[in-house]
Write an enzyme that holds these catalytic residues in place. Structure first.
Site, PDB file in Angstrom:
ATOM      1  N   ASP A 477       8.080   0.576   6.896  1.00 45.86           N
ATOM      2  CA  ASP A 477       8.297  -0.321   5.750  1.00 45.86           C
ATOM      3  C   ASP A 477       7.929   0.330   4.424  1.00 45.86           C
ATOM      4  OD1 ASP A 477       5.614  -0.425   6.402  1.00 45.86           O
ATOM      5  OD2 ASP A 477       5.437  -2.597   6.241  1.00 45.86           O
TER       6      ASP A 477
HETATM    7  C1  LAN Z   1      -2.435  -0.215   6.872  1.00 43.24           C
HETATM    8  C2  LAN Z   1      -2.115  -0.434   5.473  1.00 43.24           C
HETATM    9  C3  LAN Z   1      -0.678  -0.627   5.157  1.00 43.24           C
HETATM   10  C4  LAN Z   1       0.074  -1.264   6.293  1.00 43.24           C
HETATM   11  C5  LAN Z   1       1.432  -1.864   5.887  1.00 43.24           C
HETATM   12  C6  LAN Z   1       2.358  -0.891   5.192  1.00 43.24           C
HETATM   13  C7  LAN Z   1       1.203  -3.033   4.923  1.00 43.24           C
HETATM   14  C8  LAN Z   1       2.094  -2.411   7.139  1.00 43.24           C
HETATM   15  O1  LAN Z   1       3.266  -3.117   6.811  1.00 43.24           O
HETATM   16  C9  LAN Z   1       2.252  -1.340   8.179  1.00 43.24           C
HETATM   17  C10 LAN Z   1       0.887  -0.781   8.601  1.00 43.24           C
HETATM   18  C11 LAN Z   1       0.036  -0.246   7.451  1.00 43.24           C
HETATM   19  C12 LAN Z   1       0.544   1.124   7.082  1.00 43.24           C
HETATM   20  C13 LAN Z   1      -1.431  -0.095   7.836  1.00 43.24           C
HETATM   21  C14 LAN Z   1      -1.814   0.288   9.214  1.00 43.24           C
HETATM   22  C15 LAN Z   1      -3.299   0.227   9.571  1.00 43.24           C
HETATM   23  C16 LAN Z   1      -4.211   0.638   8.421  1.00 43.24           C
HETATM   24  C17 LAN Z   1      -3.913   2.067   8.039  1.00 43.24           C
HETATM   25  C18 LAN Z   1      -3.896  -0.310   7.252  1.00 43.24           C
HETATM   26  C19 LAN Z   1      -4.112  -1.768   7.550  1.00 43.24           C
HETATM   27  C20 LAN Z   1      -4.961   0.081   6.263  1.00 43.24           C
HETATM   28  C21 LAN Z   1      -6.211   0.408   7.126  1.00 43.24           C
HETATM   29  C22 LAN Z   1      -5.738   0.469   8.586  1.00 43.24           C
HETATM   30  C23 LAN Z   1      -6.475   1.537   9.410  1.00 43.24           C
HETATM   31  C24 LAN Z   1      -6.097   1.401  10.868  1.00 43.24           C
HETATM   32  C25 LAN Z   1      -7.969   1.404   9.219  1.00 43.24           C
HETATM   33  C26 LAN Z   1      -8.803   2.245  10.114  1.00 43.24           C
HETATM   34  C27 LAN Z   1      -9.167   1.505  11.346  1.00 43.24           C
HETATM   35  C28 LAN Z   1      -8.889   1.883  12.600  1.00 43.24           C
HETATM   36  C29 LAN Z   1      -8.822   0.874  13.664  1.00 43.24           C
HETATM   37  C30 LAN Z   1      -8.632   3.296  12.964  1.00 43.24           C
END
Ligand code: LAN
Length: 748
Positions: A477
């Site tokens: 996305d």
């Molecule tokens: C994010 C941030 C952005 C988010 C969107 C683009 C909004 C979504 O539509 C797809 C997934 C994604 C890229 C995403 C995946 C997981 C993230 C990176 C996070 C929520 C920000 C932090 C999180 C990450 C997994 C945090 C670290 C924790 C672990 C369990 C390893």
């Protein structure tokens, strides 16, 4: 505002914003930061270079004068902006203009928007522990603001910390943040610590912490490796065809498992210090010397046990501990596994210039490099430097962002909000939009990673990441929303074509790799294994982390962008795009819940995903009057509208899978999401929509801004994360859509 980086040789600190020299002393307890009550907020500056954010504290008066604080700096720090009151908006379009007038002030000189991206409470401890064990103590101004942030975020009732800022106290949050405070220099007898410790002890002490906390506390030397459930790097030696091979896991899981397994295999622990010895006394209820480490591997407090380990995983762990490790784990195997994990860590570091996927694996990789390459190594210095890019300063203090920013993502939504209000051609907003376009141009990823298959990476040529191209992980996305914005602007008269057709095709080609056989899209990759892999979920605190799932949000973003692309380039991969769209819409329909809403995975919760799903349906002409799915989705949203015209969903909905109201009442962001869905679906009754629009207008401040309300985002069902720019982009979008759809309608 570029500030030189101290990459090649540690620069001597001149007391200004330059990086401090990297300490390498055995006596690092003696170098614990001098804690102050507070820093002088007027000395903090955010710099952005190629989308890399770092906060600088200018101790030197001259330097501070030379580099004045911007509006954005002041806003992030919670300082008064003293902006004039704008003429009161009497219609939605004027409200958009007022909102944009404010939001424009927050645009960073490089053309994107930044913001704090906090929420999770397990990230900062990783960064601080990594710095402590690698003997890179945080400077006093970081330490001071970390203390202030954690003090401000302690649970007001019991003094503990949760998995995320709105959650109840957990052992993950409490043990790790208590430790962080001690590492940055807070004394154990400080009243905040006394209160937190009492809660921690009441909850059973650190032996009740979940796996990730046990791992960090063991690396720090506060626990012993026997209390950590096995993290065998040998799994990386499994042939690719094996169904449980780690390359099939969700990228965040495998990238955390990777360095964890390396350190577990090495059984590495930090050098013992007085502070570590003190923590051994403070964190436990029992006498440290008498703790049964192995016997408490599975001890966990119920507040942390969102996803209890399966009987299968407990059996596997038992076999690993009692049979595999003592009998079959030969030196040959260990060496081979460590060598391969080490190589994969290097590939991750090289592909991201040591930024790494997210702060969890960035902190762990830092420790791995220290263990392997030694204290003065470039790998360690560069890691420590890049870890600064996840730290953020706000009114409360210093926190750790969930990623190294939200640059590309929020910029894409800002552009779309202006487009939806029909204002892209208005010269008033052109400079802001041109800068945004230039930023997106600069941030497009031009090549796949080196040795893509060897390190199991998905193609990314032509893509955009969520944050910046240094991090460089394409997400379905993020590519789509950025490309949508680029197309919108480049097709608007008067805008330059900065990204030529070939680069647009590259993005589309990458987007087309994201469709699953079901028709849906996932996040970073297509799923490489099924949900059954959750039987190996060892982290306890999160749900749905082992593999990729299918998301209405991601699916909508790709589908709507392909539809837009097709209008302008009808001859590029036409059949594939048509089939993609048909299959994606079919999947969106199949994902509708019996109550009519869609479950959101990245925003809270049914309101967020229902907006996207309704947008998907509308993009192929399925609206309230023509589609039973759209009608049911709208009826669901309408059934949740509150008396005051707003919507208000709580993060509890993500945890429980049921719509739950937020105790603080209507939220501007959620109201905007619901309205966008309804407007896109052409909901026939304008009255409820007007009521929602009025609520958004009433909440707008005289200077055009909206204030922060409850948390907006989520991941892995249980952890919440803030999207502070959503309070601008989505209300602007809702107001703009309303204004263009009903230009003559009076709201106030
Ligand atoms: C994010 C941030 C952005 C988010 C969107 C683009 C909004 C979504 O539509 C797809 C997934 C994604 C890229 C995403 C995946 C997981 C993230 C990176 C996070 C929520 C920000 C932090 C999180 C990450 C997994 C945090 C670290 C924790 C672990 C369990 C390893």
């Amino acid at each position: 505002m570029a500030r030189k980086q101290a990459t090649e040789a540690p620069a001597a600190s001149n007391g200004s914003s330059k990086k401090r020299s990297i300490a390498d002393s055995d006596d690092h307890d003696a170098k614990r930061p001098r804690l102050q009550e507070s820093t002088d907020k007027a000395r903090w500056r955010l710099s952005s270079e190629g989308g890399r954010h770092t906060w600088h504290y200018l101790e030197d008066d001259e330097a501070a004068k030379e580099w004045p604080q911007s509006y954005a700096d002041k806003y992030f720090l919670g300082m008064p902006l003293e902006l004039p009151e704008l003429p009161k908006a009497t219609n939605p379009l004027d409200a958009v203009r007022n909102g944009l007038t404010f939001f424009e002030k927050l645009q960073l000189p490089e053309g994107h928007w930044g913001c704090e991206y906090g929420g999770p409470m397990f990230l900062l401890p990783g960064v601080v522990i990594a710095r402590y064990v690698t003997k890179n103590p945080v400077p006093w101004y970081y330490a001071t603001e970390i203390k202030n942030y954690l003090f401000a975020r302690a649970n007001p009732v019991d003094g503990g910390w949760g998995l995320h800022i709105e959650g109840e106290s957990t052992m993950l949050g409490t043990t790790l943040n208590y430790t962080t405070l001690r590492l940055v220099g807070v004394e154990a007898d400080h009243p905040v610590m006394v209160k937190a410790r009492a809660t921690m002890h009441k909850m059973g002490g650190a032996i009740c912490a979940p796996h990730w906390a046990k791992f960090w506390l063991t690396v720090l030397g506060v626990m012993k490796w026997d209390i950590v459930n096995p993290v065998p790097p040998e799994l990386w030696l499994l042939p690719d065809w094996v169904p449980i091979a780690p390359w099939r896991w969700w990228i965040h899981m495998r990238q955390v498992f990777l360095p964890m397994s390396y350190l577990w295999s090495k059984k590495w622990q930090a050098e013992e210090t007085d502070l570590i010895r003190e923590l051994r006394k403070e964190l436990f209820v029992e006498d440290w010397n008498k703790i049964d480490w192995a016997g408490n591997r599975n001890t966990i407090h119920p507040n942390d046990n969102y996803h209890p380990k399966t009987a299968f995983l407990n059996t596997v762990n038992w076999l690993l501990v009692n049979i595999w490790n003592p009998v079959f784990r030969t030196k040959y195997l260990v060496d081979k596994a460590e060598a391969w994990t080490s190589e994969l860590i290097d590939m991750e570091d090289e592909n991201t210039d040591y930024s790494d996927l997210a702060p969890v694996n960035a902190a762990m990789n830092t420790v791995c490099c220290y263990v392997r390459d030694g204290p003065g190594a470039y790998s360690v210095r560069r890691h420590v430097e890049r870890l600064d890019e996840v730290l953020w300063v706000n009114a409360e203090g210093m926190l750790c962002n969930g990623t190294n920013g939200v640059q590309c993502w929020d910029t894409a939504f800002a552009i779309q909000a202006i487009m939806d209000a029909g204002l892209t051609e208005d010269p008033r907003w052109r400079p802001m939009l041109i800068k945004s376009l230039e930023f997106l141009e600069d941030q497009q990823i031009r090549e796949n990673v080196k040795d893509q298959d060897k390190c199991y990476r998905h193609p990314r040529k032509g893509a955009w990441a969520f944050s910046n191209k240094d991090q460089g992980y394409a997400v379905s996305d993020c590519v789509s929303e950025a490309l949508k914005s680029v197309i919108i602007l480049q097709k608007t008269p008067g805008f330059p074509t900065l990204i030529d057709d070939q680069r647009i095709f590259d993005a589309v080609d990458t987007m087309l790799t994201y469709q699953n056989p079901s028709g849906a899209c996932s996040s970073y990759e297509t799923p490489r294994a099924g949900q059954w892999m959750e039987v190996l979920n060892a982290a306890e605190v999160f749900g749905n982390i082992m593999v990729e799932y299918e998301y209405p949000e991601c699916t909508t973003a790709v589908l709507t962008t392909l539809s837009l692309f097709k209008k302008h380039w009808p001859n590029h991969r036409t059949d594939e795009i048509d089939s993609f769209i048909t299959r994606a819409v079919k999947w969106i329909k199949s994902d509708q819940k019996p109550h009519g809403g869609w479950y959101g995975n990245w925003g809270i919760c049914f309101t967020y995903a229902s907006m996207f799903a309704l947008e998907s349906l509308a993009s192929v002409g399925e609206t309230y009057e023509t589609s039973k799915y759209a009608k049911k989705g709208c009826d669901f949203l309408i059934s949740k509208q509150r008396e005051d015209g707003g919507w208000s969903e709580s993060y509890k909905a993500c945890e429980t899978g049921k719509y739950v109201e937020h105790p603080t009442g209507s939220q501007v962001v959620m109201t905007a999401w619901a309205l966008i869905g309804l407007i896109k679906a052409k909901y026939p009754d304008i009255e409820p929509i007007k009521k929602g629009i009025k609520l958004i207008m009433d909440r707008q401040q005289p200077n055009g801004e909206w204030l922060q309300e409850a948390i907006e985002g989520v991941f892995n069902k249980s952890c919440m994360i803030s999207y502070p720019n959503y309070k601008f982009s989505f209300p602007l979008k809702a107001l703009g859509l309303f204004a263009t759809r009903y230009p003559d309608e009076k709201v106030v």
